[in-house]
Design an enzyme around this catalytic site. Structure first.
Site, PDB file in Angstrom:
ATOM      1  N   LYS B  79       0.717  -0.921  -0.066  1.00 40.83           N
ATOM      2  CA  LYS B  79       0.124   0.124  -0.040  1.00 40.83           C
ATOM      3  C   LYS B  79       1.061   1.110  -0.084  1.00 40.83           C
ATOM      4  CE  LYS B  79      -4.060   1.961   2.711  1.00 40.83           C
ATOM      5  NZ  LYS B  79      -4.807   1.723   3.773  1.00 40.83           N
ATOM      6  N   SER B 154      -9.724   1.541   2.827  1.00 40.20           N
ATOM      7  CA  SER B 154      -8.974   2.522   2.129  1.00 40.20           C
ATOM      8  C   SER B 154      -7.773   1.573   1.402  1.00 40.20           C
ATOM      9  CB  SER B 154      -8.236   3.458   2.975  1.00 40.20           C
ATOM     10  OG  SER B 154      -7.244   2.881   3.912  1.00 40.20           O
ATOM     11  N   SER B 178      -9.981  -0.671   6.925  1.00 33.98           N
ATOM     12  CA  SER B 178      -9.352  -0.340   5.902  1.00 33.98           C
ATOM     13  C   SER B 178      -8.662  -1.696   5.126  1.00 33.98           C
ATOM     14  CB  SER B 178      -8.397   0.641   5.798  1.00 33.98           C
ATOM     15  OG  SER B 178      -9.027   2.121   5.683  1.00 33.98           O
TER      16      SER B 178
END
Lengths: 480, 486
Positions: B79, B154, B178
């Site tokens: 990420k 997210s 997330s």
């Protein structure tokens, strides 16, 4: 109407740890700009603070030395505001739960003793420094950010509003400074900013119980500034009140050149710091065993040292007090005693000759060229009869100037005392013969005239004659 | 099954048997990325050159023979909230669009220690603030199961990339769901470990007391392998716990007979779509058959989770994001003329609307006069929520709930209604507030063919129990074997 002055001080002291409070960067003063920085103190994305254990130990020392209660649990909080010298956009400090609570400091002003209460001592990190270019230089008045100081550990020591005059404020600060230096946790250098002081000043009519509106004064970096700034501020507030006005709560800056305080921001303009517990740091827990360990290793403080000098070295209270007024002076004295032995003699020399020279030059004792072994060497020459006490004083002045040893100076200047009777006797014989009247009067009982003969011998020997020996020979030769 | 759709542990076996080299595997992955990345937009930055270098080194390790870590030579992706030295790290924001990391996150160091190959940095909601990956400054990311839909957020790119076979596992962060939400929406296994299990050093902070790093993977075994590598004490993170990391793979395959699984009644309420409820109820039946004891429990303060979270998380974020000021790094507005305009212009243009909304919310709740009413009260409620769980774990080993009230929604569907968006995290936020480990695993599909996720919640540092139960369910079902067609 007469007014009473109320002062409380907030003192920031940089701690003498080798590394910063939340990272391992060096705290050394004078590195190239941003030379002492890393991702943590530059506040790069993703970094986290890790508390320096030594910092906690030093704060405990400060707390114990000032009679504070050491909090079993204290909490780091974020103080949020924007400024380029504050890389994270918040300062890690302590707010609701500081590390030390309560405490007191004893001060003396003109011989009168007084106890000043401490509200708290808390830990925090220092900010960086900004350098502003003059608008005409190459980059149109750019500002530069140096983050070497960002993250240097500080303790903030907050006093109760117990001080009643600028003189008390200065005495408090001097005492506090001495304690911090004795504890070896702060170098106390106000010019370099290792020790900084803000003053909260208010006045109230004598007899009034309620405090007046306080004004915070910043930017005072010497004892003299603090004294002058408080004097000025008190006068300013008195004038405001006498003209029927009201003192407003604000922060004012001391302008040391114009010798006035200037309004910086009012209470309404003050930042809302939005303090909240720092989620990156766990509550700081301190157990009794840690506190005890710090307590046991606490350096000797001024009061204790003074008492010891009096009992161990038989010094008078006033001498002991002067010698312990700064740690470096006390250390100097003790080093001399260790080498030389005779505490009384050495203390006399330090308190008269050495302190006079330091006062004249304004230098701190650390920079004095005469080190303890040097001074001890000088005193040893007197004891060995190599030079007279009077000569020693002159040699001492040269030592202060050149840093050379007493032995070398004496040899170089041919000052060595004449302690050899076979050299002195012919000179003395000559003088007695040359002054028959005086010799006769002496023999008839005018013994004061011995001083005249000694003077003549000293003149002849350029002051090098060993006074005791000269006396002895003279007396023998002048015997009726 | 095509190579890129195989699991991490399957390709590990191939590497071990030398049927394939890491370089070949990495090349195959980039070939697949070349084919389908434009459809899903999972990556912000690709690091092909570096990946091939790492693959070569991994091959050398494999060639040497002997045992090597199961991540050796495996293409993974991060990420874009994880710092990896020398690579751009944007956090999905314009304000960090030019930021090249000068150091590497501890958790990533752990992956590199185990000779993993990093193929790129993944798309995400800006500063991890969002549930759909639509707040990314680099554009939305799409769900491989239905390209018209969001992958969840997210960690949207983290889910989308693994589901599409663009890597064999990824890292995510989970502040309020997330990792678990996108894992559920993309039919993956996602773990949010106990707070303190994985170091946060080098992971860009959103809400420090809630953020936790975890893996997204194709099945429970892969997730266990990744978690083992990521986890561990880090002296650079004061909130990281100094506990040994168990070999999570060893807990897989242990029987769950006699294990007590709690079903919190507050999680089965109106708003939960019937299809989701049915899939979760079916999963409960599976567990019964496996010999688990099912017990209804109550977490009475569940309702308070979203409002509590939306006070605490923005409060911390408003402070964490203060460092992005245009002074030292990141976006600096070219037209700034003085300090105030530098701050205002850089932050106004550098941050997107959702981030600004949360900064304002957080600033407000910490302000003088409001702190007690909001922040302090929320902290107290947080304690109540934690107490609910403590009580529940006195009578059960695990909790079982849905991950989200619905399956993945269409791109743009909730972007104009932040509250609706916030409610998608209603079942996951509590776990962060209580600091507990939670995970998402596939438990079915809707009529439209959208994945549904099952959430298991463990007690503090009981990841093993959670993984043990997840693996037992996985063995009894085949949801995890399905792959999207791109």
């Amino acid at each position: 109407m007469t007014y009473e002055t109320i002062i409380g001080l907030e003192v920031h002291a940089q701690l003498l740890t080798a590394s910063k409070i939340f990272c391992s960067c060096s705290t050394k003063f004078g590195a190239s700009p941003n030379g002492n920085s890393c991702p943590v103190c530059l506040a790069l994305p993703g970094v986290l603070p890790v508390l320096n254990k030594k910092v906690v130990e030093y704060a405990i020392r400060a707390g114990l030395a000032t009679g504070c209660t050491i909090a079993k649990k204290s909490v780091f909080a974020r103080k949020n505001y924007f400024y380029p010298d504050l890389p994270k956009g918040y300062q890690i400090s302590q707010y609701e739960l500081p590390i030390c609570i309560g405490g007191k400091i004893d001060i003396a002003v003109n011989g009168e003793k007084k106890t000043i209460g401490l509200t708290r001592i808390h830990l925090e990190e220092d900010a960086g420094k900004l350098l502003h270019e003059h608008p005409t230089t190459r980059s149109k008045g750019a500002s530069w950010v140096d983050l070497n100081r960002a993250g240097v550990p500080l303790i903030e020591i907050v006093s109760e509003p117990d001080l009643r005059s600028a003189e008390e404020a200065v005495a408090y600060l001097k005492t506090l400074r001495a304690i911090l230096i004795y504890l070896e946790i702060c170098d106390g250098n106000m010019e370099e900013g290792s020790l900084r002081c803000d003053a909260n000043v208010s006045i109230r009519p004598v007899g009034e119980k309620k405090f007046g509106t306080r004004v915070e004064i910043k930017n005072m970096n010497s004892f003299r500034h603090i004294e002058n700034a408080i004097h000025h501020e008190v006068r300013r507030q008195e004038e405001v009140l006498k003209e029927g006005g009201r003192v407003i709560q604000e922060t004012r800056l001391w302008d040391s050149e114009k010798e006035i305080t200037i309004s910086m921001r009012s209470k309404e303009e003050a930042n809302d710091y939005r303090y909240f517990p720092d989620p990156d740091l766990l509550p700081l827990l301190i157990d009794d065993s840690w506190i005890n360990a710090v307590h046991q290793n606490l350096p000797e403080l001024p009061e204790a040292k003074k008492a010891r000098f009096m009992s161990q070295h038989q010094l008078s209270e006033i001498d002991a007090e002067t010698l312990t007024s700064s740690k470096s002076l006390a250390d100097y004295y003790e080093a001399c005693v260790k080498i030389y032995g005779d505490a009384k003699k050495i203390s006399n020399w330090i308190l008269t000759e050495l302190l006079r020279e330091l006062n004249n030059s304004g230098e701190p004792i650390e920079q004095c060229k005469v080190k303890p072994d040097g001074l001890s060497g000088l005193l040893q020459l007197i004891d060995q009869g190599k030079i007279s006490g009077k000569m020693a004083k002159a040699v001492f002045l040269d030592m202060v100037k050149t840093g050379e040893s007493a032995k070398d100076l004496v040899a170089k200047q041919g000052l060595s005392q004449v302690s050899d009777a076979s050299t002195l006797e012919p000179i003395i014989d000559k003088i007695i013969i040359a002054n028959p009247n005086e010799a006769e009067r002496y023999r008839q009982g005018n013994e004061k005239l011995i001083a005249f003969f000694v003077g003549q011998v000293m003149k002849e020997t350029q002051g090098k004659g060993n006074p005791a020996l000269v006396n002895e020979i003279l007396k023998r030769k002048l015997k009726p | 099954m095509e190579l890129h759709h195989q699991t991490l542990h399957e390709v590990h076996e191939k590497l071990k048997k030398k049927e394939l080299s890491s370089v070949e595997l990495t090349q195959a992955v980039f070939k697949q990325i070349g084919k389908t990345e434009k459809k899903i937009k999972a990556f912000i930055t690709l690091t092909e050159e570096m990946a091939l270098e790492q693959a070569k080194k991994a091959d050398a390790v494999i060639q040497k023979g002997g045992n090597f870590p199961p991540l050796t030579g495996i293409p993974l992706a991060l990420k874009d909230i994880f710092l990896l030295k020398g690579t751009r790290t944007t956090c999905g924001s314009k304000i960090l669009s030019n930021f090249v990391a000068p150091y590497t996150a501890t958790s990533v160091e752990n992956l590199l220690r185990d000779h993993a190959v990093i193929v790129g940095k993944l798309n995400m909601d800006e500063f991890a603030m969002g549930s759909s990956n639509e707040t990314s400054a680099f554009g939305p990311c799409y769900n491989p199961w239905d390209l018209k839909r969001i992958p969840g957020g997210s960690s949207g790119g983290s889910a989308s990339s693994v589901a599409a076979g663009h890597c064999f596992g990824s890292t995510g962060t989970d502040t309020g769901g997330s990792i678990r939400l996108p894992a559920a929406f993309c039919s993956l296994v996602g773990i949010k470990p106990t707070y303190g299990r994985v170091s946060r050093y080098g992971v860009i902070a959103f809400a420090s007391s809630l953020d936790q790093v975890g893996p997204l993977a194709k099945d429970v075994t892969d997730a266990a392998i990744l978690l083992k590598s990521l986890a561990g004490h880090d002296p650079k993170d004061s909130t990281s716990l100094n506990l040994p990391v168990p070999d999570y793979q060893k807990s897989l395959g242990r029987k769950i007979e006699g294990m007590t699984i709690g079903i919190p009644k507050e999680y089965f309420v109106s708003g939960l779509e019937p299809e989701i409820e049915k899939a979760v109820r079916d999963a409960i039946e599976v567990y019964k058959k496996l010999g688990a004891k099912i017990r209804e429990v109550s977490l009475p303060n569940t309702d308070a989770a979203v409002p509590t979270y939306y006070i605490l998380a923005p409060a911390e974020a408003s402070s964490n994001l203060a460092r992005y000021d245009g002074v030292r790094y990141g976006f600096r507005h070219p037209e700034a003329t003085d300090l105030l305009s530098l701050y205002k212009k850089s932050r106004t243009e550098g941050f997107g609307p959702e981030v600004k909304r949360r900064i304002m919310l957080g600033t407000y709740v910490l302000s003088a006069g409001y702190y007690d009413a909001y922040y302090l009260k929320a902290q107290k409620v947080r304690t109540l929520i934690r107490n609910d769980f403590t009580a529940a774990f006195k009578e059960c080993d695990l909790l079982l709930t849905p991950v989200a009230p619905s399956a993945a929604w269409k791109v743009g569907e909730k972007t104009d209604d932040p509250l609706k968006m916030y409610l998608s995290d209603i079942f996951t936020i509590n776990v962060n507030l209580a600091g507990l480990p939670g995970m998402s695993l596939p438990c079915g599909f809707t009529k439209e063919g959208l994945p549904i996720g099952l959430q298991l919640i463990g007690n503090h540092f009981k990841e093993e129990t959670m993984l043990q139960a997840a693996f037992a369910y996985e063995q009894a079902t085949d949801w995890h074997t399905r792959r999207p067609k791109l």
